[in-house]
Design a protein around this motif. Structure first.
Motif, PDB file in Angstrom:
ATOM      1  N   MET A 146      43.676  15.966 117.682  1.00  0.00           N
ATOM      2  CA  MET A 146      42.674  17.011 117.839  1.00  0.00           C
ATOM      3  C   MET A 146      41.430  16.426 118.497  1.00  0.00           C
ATOM      4  N   ASN A 147      40.765  17.228 119.316  1.00  0.00           N
ATOM      5  CA  ASN A 147      39.554  16.811 120.002  1.00  0.00           C
ATOM      6  C   ASN A 147      38.487  16.363 119.011  1.00  0.00           C
ATOM      7  N   GLN A 148      37.861  15.204 119.296  1.00  0.00           N
ATOM      8  CA  GLN A 148      36.895  14.629 118.366  1.00  0.00           C
ATOM      9  C   GLN A 148      35.701  15.548 118.128  1.00  0.00           C
ATOM     10  N   LYS A 149      35.302  16.262 119.162  1.00  0.00           N
ATOM     11  CA  LYS A 149      34.174  17.184 119.017  1.00  0.00           C
ATOM     12  C   LYS A 149      34.514  18.304 118.040  1.00  0.00           C
ATOM     13  N   ILE A 150      35.752  18.809 118.147  1.00  0.00           N
ATOM     14  CA  ILE A 150      36.187  19.879 117.241  1.00  0.00           C
ATOM     15  C   ILE A 150      36.255  19.359 115.806  1.00  0.00           C
ATOM     16  N   VAL A 151      36.782  18.136 115.640  1.00  0.00           N
ATOM     17  CA  VAL A 151      36.858  17.521 114.309  1.00  0.00           C
ATOM     18  C   VAL A 151      35.462  17.375 113.710  1.00  0.00           C
ATOM     19  N   HIS A 152      34.513  16.923 114.527  1.00  0.00           N
ATOM     20  CA  HIS A 152      33.145  16.749 114.049  1.00  0.00           C
ATOM     21  C   HIS A 152      32.549  18.084 113.613  1.00  0.00           C
ATOM     22  N   GLU A 153      32.790  19.132 114.400  1.00  0.00           N
ATOM     23  CA  GLU A 153      32.265  20.457 114.049  1.00  0.00           C
ATOM     24  C   GLU A 153      32.886  20.959 112.749  1.00  0.00           C
ATOM     25  N   MET A 154      34.193  20.714 112.585  1.00  0.00           N
ATOM     26  CA  MET A 154      34.872  21.122 111.354  1.00  0.00           C
ATOM     27  C   MET A 154      34.331  20.359 110.149  1.00  0.00           C
ATOM     28  N   TYR A 155      34.103  19.079 110.352  1.00  0.00           N
ATOM     29  CA  TYR A 155      33.561  18.242 109.268  1.00  0.00           C
ATOM     30  C   TYR A 155      32.175  18.736 108.879  1.00  0.00           C
ATOM     31  N   GLN A 156      31.333  19.021 109.857  1.00  0.00           N
ATOM     32  CA  GLN A 156      29.969  19.453 109.572  1.00  0.00           C
ATOM     33  C   GLN A 156      29.956  20.793 108.862  1.00  0.00           C
ATOM     34  N   GLN A 157      30.848  21.699 109.281  1.00  0.00           N
ATOM     35  CA  GLN A 157      30.950  23.002 108.615  1.00  0.00           C
ATOM     36  C   GLN A 157      31.354  22.835 107.153  1.00  0.00           C
ATOM     37  N   LEU A 158      32.256  21.890 106.918  1.00  0.00           N
ATOM     38  CA  LEU A 158      32.719  21.622 105.560  1.00  0.00           C
ATOM     39  C   LEU A 158      31.574  21.106 104.690  1.00  0.00           C
ATOM     40  N   ILE A 159      30.828  20.147 105.194  1.00  0.00           N
ATOM     41  CA  ILE A 159      29.694  19.598 104.454  1.00  0.00           C
ATOM     42  C   ILE A 159      28.659  20.687 104.173  1.00  0.00           C
ATOM     43  N   ASP A 160      28.418  21.536 105.161  1.00  0.00           N
ATOM     44  CA  ASP A 160      27.419  22.603 105.017  1.00  0.00           C
ATOM     45  C   ASP A 160      27.811  23.609 103.937  1.00  0.00           C
ATOM     46  N   GLN A 161      29.122  23.820 103.735  1.00  0.00           N
ATOM     47  CA  GLN A 161      29.554  24.821 102.764  1.00  0.00           C
ATOM     48  C   GLN A 161      29.640  24.264 101.336  1.00  0.00           C
ATOM     49  N   PHE A 162      29.598  22.943 101.201  1.00  0.00           N
ATOM     50  CA  PHE A 162      29.650  22.345  99.861  1.00  0.00           C
ATOM     51  C   PHE A 162      28.420  22.740  99.052  1.00  0.00           C
ATOM     52  N   ASN A 163      28.597  22.856  97.766  1.00  0.00           N
ATOM     53  CA  ASN A 163      27.472  23.029  96.850  1.00  0.00           C
ATOM     54  C   ASN A 163      26.684  21.728  96.864  1.00  0.00           C
ATOM     55  N   GLN A 164      25.480  21.755  97.402  1.00  0.00           N
ATOM     56  CA  GLN A 164      24.721  20.525  97.586  1.00  0.00           C
ATOM     57  C   GLN A 164      24.093  20.001  96.297  1.00  0.00           C
ATOM     58  N   ALA A 165      24.109  20.804  95.252  1.00  0.00           N
ATOM     59  CA  ALA A 165      23.499  20.379  93.994  1.00  0.00           C
ATOM     60  C   ALA A 165      24.303  19.260  93.348  1.00  0.00           C
ATOM     61  N   ARG A 166      23.597  18.392  92.661  1.00  0.00           N
ATOM     62  CA  ARG A 166      24.278  17.386  91.852  1.00  0.00           C
ATOM     63  C   ARG A 166      24.289  17.921  90.426  1.00  0.00           C
ATOM     64  N   LEU A 167      25.454  18.339  89.979  1.00  0.00           N
ATOM     65  CA  LEU A 167      25.543  19.063  88.718  1.00  0.00           C
ATOM     66  C   LEU A 167      25.653  18.089  87.552  1.00  0.00           C
ATOM     67  N   VAL A 168      24.502  17.727  87.016  1.00  0.00           N
ATOM     68  CA  VAL A 168      24.468  16.768  85.914  1.00  0.00           C
ATOM     69  C   VAL A 168      23.587  17.315  84.803  1.00  0.00           C
ATOM     70  N   GLY A 169      23.619  16.658  83.674  1.00  0.00           N
ATOM     71  CA  GLY A 169      22.768  17.075  82.565  1.00  0.00           C
ATOM     72  C   GLY A 169      23.583  17.458  81.349  1.00  0.00           C
ATOM     73  N   ASP A 170      23.107  18.485  80.643  1.00  0.00           N
ATOM     74  CA  ASP A 170      23.769  18.894  79.400  1.00  0.00           C
ATOM     75  C   ASP A 170      25.159  19.463  79.651  1.00  0.00           C
ATOM     76  N   ASN A 171      25.352  20.035  80.831  1.00  0.00           N
ATOM     77  CA  ASN A 171      26.636  20.646  81.148  1.00  0.00           C
ATOM     78  C   ASN A 171      27.622  19.557  81.574  1.00  0.00           C
ATOM     79  N   ASN A 172      28.456  19.119  80.652  1.00  0.00           N
ATOM     80  CA  ASN A 172      29.401  18.028  80.937  1.00  0.00           C
ATOM     81  C   ASN A 172      30.596  18.581  81.704  1.00  0.00           C
ATOM     82  N   ARG A 173      30.678  18.226  82.961  1.00  0.00           N
ATOM     83  CA  ARG A 173      31.729  18.736  83.833  1.00  0.00           C
ATOM     84  C   ARG A 173      32.941  17.803  83.914  1.00  0.00           C
ATOM     85  N   VAL A 174      32.863  16.669  83.216  1.00  0.00           N
ATOM     86  CA  VAL A 174      33.959  15.695  83.281  1.00  0.00           C
ATOM     87  C   VAL A 174      35.292  16.292  82.817  1.00  0.00           C
ATOM     88  N   PRO A 175      35.326  17.089  81.717  1.00  0.00           N
ATOM     89  CA  PRO A 175      36.613  17.695  81.324  1.00  0.00           C
ATOM     90  C   PRO A 175      37.236  18.542  82.438  1.00  0.00           C
TER      91      PRO A 175
END
Length: 440
Positions: A1-30
């Protein structure tokens, strides 16, 4: 696949991630353990060395990784935070995960997450990075994975793994108090919870008494041996490019060990690494003396008392809490007596800024302040400059509009006896790297 297309797909993926770091009392490990189990436990396809602590995790992980690689093992290393690019947090034999491999690993996990009834945005970006690393290391057929806890231990995403081969605790100190607790005992308790039955654990002998007691009690509770041998250490030579160390304990005897990193604080990390190596050897892991010596001269560790330019001499360090700043300033006193130091400083507002300033200002000829690139948490450059003037009126202090302007001024006014030290935050180090200031 074209590297430019891969980069755009990667950036879109990062942009859609929940950017928050979910830590604290809410234990998400389980929840994360359910996902890891649904992925058929990729972490059980390789040996894991799990590292937690306040300061020294990156250095310790880098040393262990370099030694294992020198022995010929295939080694993954998951560490945070990133300096330049999030992909540098997921490395295999010192190579970042590619954008294509990141996307492929994500696509392998996504249907499993959906089957569990979760949306992809229900998982934070750090959790995604952790899960992707587990899958990628399995697909890369890693022998060992150095897994660094992001924050704390009990509720950290990395605690979702099965029992590791070895658990390593670096120096535990005061940091992230709003999340981990306001005492050393509370912080150590959080970090101690990564100890799992049927494993081994190591830590430094000069851990604070309160923290050591917490680790020891948790280890005993889990039926785990905690190794922390008393060690004698001597730095026989030091320069701005490396140092020579002699180390001895009941577990090892290492004369004339050469390292390509600097800073006396690294002796503590090195002692922990050699303890870990000794314990691994008792588990029939093949690590030769030559691999140790070779690996320690091939450590890749950006922005830990790192010389990034010779003309003018410029050092960057990511010390961002009092313990880290103590380590930095102690080393600078021994390495840079002949220099007049210009500090370029930027801090996050939620850090213990005043104690750090009290440590570094006696070494400062001049301070240029910058605002880190974190709008929600940054301490404004003008406020930092004002705080410095109150603490040390005689120190020449100037608030700068940006990192490029600060560096330009520091360079323009430098001389043969000048040293520029950039410190205070990973965000400040990142800005310097984005400007292309790297090793000469």
């Amino acid at each position: 696949m074209n590297q430019k297309i891969v980069h755009e797909m990667y950036q879109q993926l990062i942009d859609q991630f929940n950017q928050a770091r979910l830590v604290g009392d809410n234990n998400r490990v389980p929840l994360l353990r359910k996902i890891v189990a649904a992925l058929n436990h990729p972490d059980q396809h390789y040996h894991v060395i799990h590292i937690a602590g306040t300061n020294g995790k990156g250095s310790t992980g880098a040393m262990l990784s370099a030694i294992l690689e020198a022995q010929g093992y295939r080694v993954g290393r998951f560490n945070s935070p990133a300096i330049l690019n999030d992909r540098e947090q997921i490395q295999f034999n010192h190579q970042w995960i590619s954008e294509a491999a990141f996307i492929d690993s994500y696509n392998e996990i996504k249907p499993v997450v959906k089957r569990l009834g979760l949306s992809t945005t229900a998982i934070s970006i750090f959790e995604w990075q952790f899960l992707i690393s587990l899958i990628w290391y399995r697909n890369q057929q890693a022998d060992y994975v150095i897994l660094e806890a992001g924050l704390g231990g009990l509720t950290d995403a990395t605690n979702a793994i099965s029992a590791p081969q070895l658990t390593v605790f670096t120096k535990i100190a005061m940091d992230h108090m709003q999340i981990l607790g306001d005492t050393l005992v509370k912080i150590a308790t959080q970090k101690s919870k990564i100890i799992k039955p049927g494993t081994s654990a190591v830590t430094i002998n000069d851990q604070s008494p309160e923290a050591f007691e917490v680790l020891q009690k948790e280890a005993q509770k889990q039926g785990v041996a905690l190794t922390a041998p008393k060690t004698s250490a001597q730095v026989s030579a030091r320069s701005l490019t490396g140092m020579m160390v002699n180390l001895h304990s009941a577990l090892f005897d290492w004369p004339a060990l050469a390292l390509n990193v600097i800073g006396d604080f690294q002796v503590q990390n090195l002692t922990l690494v050699l303890t870990a190596v000794a314990v691994l050897k008792t588990q029939n892991v093949r690590i030769t003396d030559q691999a140790v010596r070779t690996g320690l001269q091939q450590i890749q560790l950006p922005d830990r008392l790192t010389v990034v330019s010779q003309k003018p001499l410029t050092i960057v360090d990511v010390a961002h809490n009092p313990d880290g700043m103590t380590a930095l300033t102690t080393s600078l006193k021994k390495l840079t007596r002949q220099y007049k130091i210009t500090w370029i400083l930027g801090f996050l507002a939620d850090k213990a800024v005043t104690p750090m300033l009290e440590l570094l200002l006696p070494l400062a000829d001049r301070v240029l302040t910058v605002t880190p690139d974190n709008p929600k948490r940054a301490l404004p450059a003008e406020k930092l400059a004002s705080d410095i003037r109150q603490l040390s009126p005689a120190t020449h202090t100037k608030a700068m509009a940006s990192m490029p302007e600060a560096l330009a001024l520091a360079r323009q006014t430098s001389s043969q006896s000048s040293l520029i030290v950039v410190a205070g935050s990973f965000y400040v180090a990142r800005e310097l790297a984005e400007m292309g200031v790297t090793h000469d």
